[in-house]
Design a protein around this motif. Structure first.
Motif, mmCIF file in Angstrom:
data_model
loop_
_atom_site.group_PDB
_atom_site.id
_atom_site.type_symbol
_atom_site.label_atom_id
_atom_site.label_comp_id
_atom_site.label_asym_id
_atom_site.label_seq_id
_atom_site.Cartn_x
_atom_site.Cartn_y
_atom_site.Cartn_z
ATOM 1 N N LYS A 145 16.453 24.636 25.914
ATOM 2 C CA LYS A 145 16.480 23.230 26.323
ATOM 3 C C LYS A 145 16.740 22.313 25.123
ATOM 4 O O LYS A 145 17.485 21.329 25.227
ATOM 5 C CB LYS A 145 15.162 22.853 26.985
ATOM 6 C CG LYS A 145 15.150 21.419 27.525
ATOM 7 C CD LYS A 145 13.893 21.118 28.290
ATOM 8 C CE LYS A 145 13.929 19.685 28.851
ATOM 9 N NZ LYS A 145 12.720 19.352 29.601
ATOM 10 N N SER A 146 16.139 22.661 23.978
ATOM 11 C CA SER A 146 16.341 21.853 22.764
ATOM 12 C C SER A 146 17.799 21.870 22.334
ATOM 13 O O SER A 146 18.385 20.834 21.995
ATOM 14 C CB SER A 146 15.456 22.380 21.628
ATOM 15 O OG SER A 146 14.092 22.262 21.953
ATOM 16 N N LEU A 147 18.392 23.080 22.356
ATOM 17 C CA LEU A 147 19.785 23.191 21.929
ATOM 18 C C LEU A 147 20.721 22.468 22.881
ATOM 19 O O LEU A 147 21.688 21.822 22.461
ATOM 20 C CB LEU A 147 20.177 24.656 21.803
ATOM 21 C CG LEU A 147 19.446 25.438 20.693
ATOM 22 C CD1 LEU A 147 19.906 26.886 20.673
ATOM 23 C CD2 LEU A 147 19.663 24.794 19.329
ATOM 24 N N TYR A 148 20.445 22.585 24.186
ATOM 25 C CA TYR A 148 21.260 21.838 25.141
ATOM 26 C C TYR A 148 21.070 20.330 24.962
ATOM 27 O O TYR A 148 22.002 19.541 25.129
ATOM 28 C CB TYR A 148 20.928 22.254 26.577
ATOM 29 C CG TYR A 148 21.773 23.405 27.065
ATOM 30 C CD1 TYR A 148 23.128 23.224 27.332
ATOM 31 C CD2 TYR A 148 21.228 24.669 27.246
ATOM 32 C CE1 TYR A 148 23.920 24.279 27.764
ATOM 33 C CE2 TYR A 148 22.009 25.737 27.679
ATOM 34 C CZ TYR A 148 23.350 25.529 27.937
ATOM 35 O OH TYR A 148 24.139 26.563 28.357
ATOM 36 N N SER A 156 33.857 16.520 18.749
ATOM 37 C CA SER A 156 33.437 16.896 17.396
ATOM 38 C C SER A 156 33.416 18.408 17.236
ATOM 39 O O SER A 156 33.244 19.164 18.194
ATOM 40 C CB SER A 156 32.043 16.330 17.098
ATOM 41 O OG SER A 156 31.078 16.934 17.941
ATOM 42 N N ALA A 157 33.576 18.849 16.012
ATOM 43 C CA ALA A 157 33.551 20.282 15.713
ATOM 44 C C ALA A 157 32.178 20.866 15.994
ATOM 45 O O ALA A 157 32.055 22.004 16.472
ATOM 46 C CB ALA A 157 33.931 20.506 14.250
ATOM 47 N N ALA A 158 31.131 20.092 15.705
ATOM 48 C CA ALA A 158 29.772 20.576 15.934
ATOM 49 C C ALA A 158 29.526 20.846 17.414
ATOM 50 O O ALA A 158 28.868 21.832 17.785
ATOM 51 C CB ALA A 158 28.769 19.550 15.407
ATOM 52 N N PHE A 159 30.052 19.985 18.265
ATOM 53 C CA PHE A 159 29.908 20.179 19.722
ATOM 54 C C PHE A 159 30.528 21.504 20.138
ATOM 55 O O PHE A 159 29.943 22.290 20.896
ATOM 56 C CB PHE A 159 30.565 19.012 20.472
ATOM 57 C CG PHE A 159 30.508 19.150 21.965
ATOM 58 C CD1 PHE A 159 29.405 18.690 22.678
ATOM 59 C CD2 PHE A 159 31.546 19.750 22.667
ATOM 60 C CE1 PHE A 159 29.354 18.816 24.056
ATOM 61 C CE2 PHE A 159 31.501 19.887 24.037
ATOM 62 C CZ PHE A 159 30.399 19.418 24.742
ATOM 63 N N LYS A 160 31.717 21.765 19.650
ATOM 64 C CA LYS A 160 32.425 22.993 20.019
ATOM 65 C C LYS A 160 31.689 24.229 19.503
ATOM 66 O O LYS A 160 31.604 25.253 20.191
ATOM 67 C CB LYS A 160 33.844 22.943 19.466
ATOM 68 C CG LYS A 160 34.681 21.833 20.099
ATOM 69 C CD LYS A 160 36.032 21.670 19.399
ATOM 70 C CE LYS A 160 36.805 20.492 20.007
ATOM 71 N NZ LYS A 160 38.082 20.240 19.310
ATOM 72 N N ILE A 161 31.122 24.118 18.279
ATOM 73 C CA ILE A 161 30.387 25.252 17.713
ATOM 74 C C ILE A 161 29.159 25.564 18.549
ATOM 75 O O ILE A 161 28.901 26.725 18.914
ATOM 76 C CB ILE A 161 29.989 24.951 16.254
ATOM 77 C CG1 ILE A 161 31.224 24.916 15.357
ATOM 78 C CG2 ILE A 161 28.997 25.990 15.731
ATOM 79 C CD1 ILE A 161 30.952 24.404 13.954
ATOM 80 N N LEU A 162 28.377 24.530 18.861
ATOM 81 C CA LEU A 162 27.144 24.747 19.613
ATOM 82 C C LEU A 162 27.446 25.190 21.041
ATOM 83 O O LEU A 162 26.764 26.078 21.589
ATOM 84 C CB LEU A 162 26.302 23.461 19.607
ATOM 85 C CG LEU A 162 24.938 23.554 20.284
ATOM 86 C CD1 LEU A 162 24.103 24.698 19.705
ATOM 87 C CD2 LEU A 162 24.178 22.237 20.147
ATOM 88 N N ARG A 163 28.454 24.590 21.655
ATOM 89 C CA ARG A 163 28.798 24.986 23.019
ATOM 90 C C ARG A 163 29.245 26.447 23.051
ATOM 91 O O ARG A 163 28.852 27.205 23.950
ATOM 92 C CB ARG A 163 29.915 24.095 23.566
ATOM 93 C CG ARG A 163 30.277 24.395 25.035
ATOM 94 C CD ARG A 163 31.364 23.474 25.526
ATOM 95 N NE ARG A 163 32.600 23.638 24.756
ATOM 96 C CZ ARG A 163 33.733 22.978 25.013
ATOM 97 N NH1 ARG A 163 33.772 22.092 25.992
ATOM 98 N NH2 ARG A 163 34.792 23.178 24.267
#
Length: 712
Positions: free
Chosen positions: A582-585, A595-602
């Protein structure tokens, strides 16, 4: 006068002043014969009258030929007196010596000749008038006429022979005259002086070494002379004296050390090298005598360590090591404060090598004389702090070692960190450029947990909220990435398992609350995932600004590093780590989609096993209901009241929001004032009757966003 005239025929007196040298010479021979007769008869009154006649009527005459005749006549009279000449020297020498300053070079030449003949007659008696003769010879050595110089050299050699044979020579009376002449720049005089020093030093009964401090500086001064011959002669004399010093049981090192220290800073390379070589020998030989001069010697050595000439650097480094190896005691006159003062001053030296050795000295003094050094702490502490901004990493690391040595006791430890925080507050560039290096090194030298606890305590009450946030973010990034702090990360992972981990987690929480991203990172590290989710949920629109997104971007990239490998592995069991998911989502929802960070986390979240997630859905375990506990090893909060801590975090963040609003309001007022002034200025130029329509319009609506905030 009548006695003299009656003793010497008129023809002789007339020829004595003739322009022809032969006639003057023959007349002088007549005078010699007459004086011999008077001497044999014991008629010293007439002899005195003859000398007075030659002096006043001839040597002091305005006519050059008379002066020449008078000089040759006085020499002849001395020869005639032979063994009785000594009792008349007080009359004979002054007019001859006075003639050395005559404007006529031939007169000066004959004066040299006359004194040479007089010296040959009286020999040892000459010594009692040595200083006057030496002074005259010193002037003659620089005479403009080469013939006079040549005659003076012959006379000089004879006088040296007389001195070396005599046991009546007084070195004590001579040294003041020598010291006075040593600073003369004329090359001929310098050669003359070095020659005499060498000759006198060769006489066994004359202790020139004992008087070396009186003329040592003059010899060193000659090492930079433009004449190679003079430099060579001075160096040869100095080498001989240094050898004598090595073989002598009693030497006055102190006075000479003062001279050498000054000469070690000479702009002339050869002088510096000779001085540092002497200092090197003195440090080896001087022993207790040099203790009071250690600070001065160190002040000479340290700059030479970075000298442009390698041979000087080599000797300086060797001397520095020799000096540092000597374990002197303050009770013996060792001045710790003076040494510290020199080391502190050299910390501003432009050369890295000198600054490094200065720090080595401070460190050595701390190890040997800790209490004495701490008593001077106020004098050196500011300089040590400034040295943290040194361009050399090696210097900074050594400064930190010194700081760590000072901070062994609790009071100095806290003072160090307080001043360090103040330094970072006033020098943001230092924090950005060297902050990580400084904190990491202090954590190695001092206890890492202790350092972080103390820094957290200091930052908790920091009044400058912007700085507090920046500092906490820097500390958090170091905590997450530094290999030196792996033990702290392991300790935080046990925050929900044992008292030690819990205590450390809570000691950081209050100050980490200055940064929402730092708190989220801390919770992820401590595996307090439910609280991390609560923190994320508590964020408001005002919190999601550029600074936050930059920090979030860094965190997302860090999640992909080995440091958070445990967290990624936990994603294999989303049913046990629901709050982590839940925290990561939650973080994903805060990131801009492009953003690059969005793509990495997704991408990472897509790898979470879907069957596990569906299984939890079947069991009606919603990610939103907040009722599910995590894995059994994490099913307790270890006595931590997260609700209370969340409130504290929210209060701290509210302070930051109010601070940001105040800054924006102030900035807008300033901008508005400038705009009004710019509008009023043309109105004033047009005069009071002109109406500016723009001022009657409604005010322009301005955004109330804080600096760096985004509309997402």
């Amino acid at each position: 006068m009548a006695d003299a005239l009656s003793a010497i025929p008129a023809a002789v007196l007339r020829n004595l002043s003739d322009k022809l040298y032969e006639k003057r010479k023959n007349a002088a021979l007549e005078v010699e014969g007459i004086v011999k007769q008077l001497t044999a008869a014991g008629d010293h009154d007439k002899i005195t009258a003859v000398i007075n006649l030659l002096t006043h009527e001839y040597t002091y005459s305005p006519q050059a030929n008379h002066r020449k005749g008078g000089l040759i006549g006085l020499a002849a009279a001395t020869v005639g007196l032979s063994a009785e000449a000594a009792q008349h020297l007080e009359q004979i020498l002054p007019p001859v010596i006075n003639s050395f300053s005559d404007q006529d070079s031939r007169v000066r030449y004959y004066a040299c000749e006359a004194l040479y003949n007089i010296a040959k007659v009286v020999r040892g008696e000459f010594i009692f008038h040595f200083n006057k003769i030496f002074d005259a010879l010193c002037k003659l050595s620089a005479d403009s006429d080469p013939n006079v110089q040549s005659a003076a050299h012959l006379l000089d050699r004879l006088v040296k022979d007389i001195v070396t044979e005599s046991d009546q020579f007084s070195i004590e009376e001579f040294i003041p005259l020598l010291r006075e002449r040593m600073n003369v720049l004329n090359p001929y005089v310098r050669q003359f002086l070095v020659g005499w020093i060498t000759v006198l030093d060769s006489v066994p009964d004359i202790d020139m070494l004992g008087f070396l401090p009186d003329f040592l500086d003059g010899l060193f001064n000659m090492l930079s002379d433009s004449s190679h011959e003079i430099r060579q002669q001075a160096d040869s004399a100095l080498s001989e004296f240094l050898q004598e010093i090595k073989n002598s049981p009693s030497v006055d090192y102190g006075r000479m050390a003062e001279i050498l220290v000054q000469r070690a800073a000479s702009p002339d390379e050869f002088t510096r090298w000779t001085a540092i070589t002497w200092i090197n020998e003195f440090v080896k030989l001087g022993g207790d005598q040099l203790v009071p001069y250690y600070a001065d010697i160190l002040g000479a050595i340290l700059p030479c360590i970075a000298d442009k000439e390698e041979k000087i650097r080599v000797v300086a480094r060797e001397t520095n090591e020799e000096l540092r190896a000597i374990k002197a005691d303050p009770a013996e006159g060792f001045d710790v404060g003076a040494i510290l003062s020199i080391a502190r001053r050299q910390l501003s030296n432009e050369h890295e090598a000198t600054r490094i050795e200065s720090l080595h000295w401070i460190s050595t003094l701390l190890n040997r004389h800790r209490q004495e050094v701490l008593s001077f702490l106020n004098d050196i502490f500011d300089t040590l702090l400034k040295s943290l901004s040194d361009p050399s990493d090696q210097v900074v690391l050594l400064v930190l070692e010194v700081h760590a040595a000072i901070a062994k006791d609790q009071h100095n430890f806290r003072q160090l960190l307080i001043f360090l925080v103040q330094k970072f507050r006033t020098d943001h560039a230092l924090l950005e450029r060297r902050g990580a290096l400084i904190i990491r090194r202090l954590c190695v030298l001092l206890d890492a947990e202790r350092v972080y606890r103390e820094l957290s305590k200091i930052l908790e009450g920091e009044a400058d909220l912007d700085f507090a946030s920046t500092m906490v973010q820097a500390l958090n990034l170091i905590l997450l990435t530094s290999s030196e702090l792996s033990d702290l990360r392991d300790l935080l992972k046990k925050s929900l398992l044992n008292a030690t981990g819990k205590d450390f987690f809570l000691s950081l929480y209050a100050s980490w609350s200055h940064s929402s991203m730092a708190i989220i990172s801390l919770c992820l590290l401590a595996q307090a995932y439910q609280h991390a989710s609560s923190v994320i949920q508590s964020l408001t629109e005002e919190d999601i600004n550029v600074r936050f997104l930059v920090q979030l971007d860094k965190l997302i990239h860090l999640l992909e590093t080995p440091i958070f490998a445990y967290l990624r592995l936990q994603l294999l069991e989303p049913g046990r780590y629901i709050w982590l998911l839940k925290s990561l989502y939650g973080l994903l929802m805060l990131l801009p989609q492009q953003s690059a960070a969005f793509k990495i986390l997704r991408t990472r979240l897509k790898t979470v096993p879907s069957y596990s997630f569906k299984k939890e859905q079947i069991n009606h375990t919603s990610l939103e209901d907040g009722n599910n506990n995590e894995d059994s090893s994490h099913n307790t909060n270890n006595g931590i009241n997260f609700t209370s801590w969340l409130q504290q975090f929210q209060q701290k963040q509210q302070q930051h929001r109010m601070h940001s609003k105040t800054q924006v309001r102030t900035r807008n007022i300033t901008i508005s004032s400038k705009e009004v002034k710019e509008v009023q200025k043309p109105e004033e130029l047009r005069g009071p009757a002109t109406v500016v329509p723009e001022l009657n319009r409604p005010p322009v609506s301005r955004s109330r966003k804080g600096p760096g905030q985004l509309h997402l």
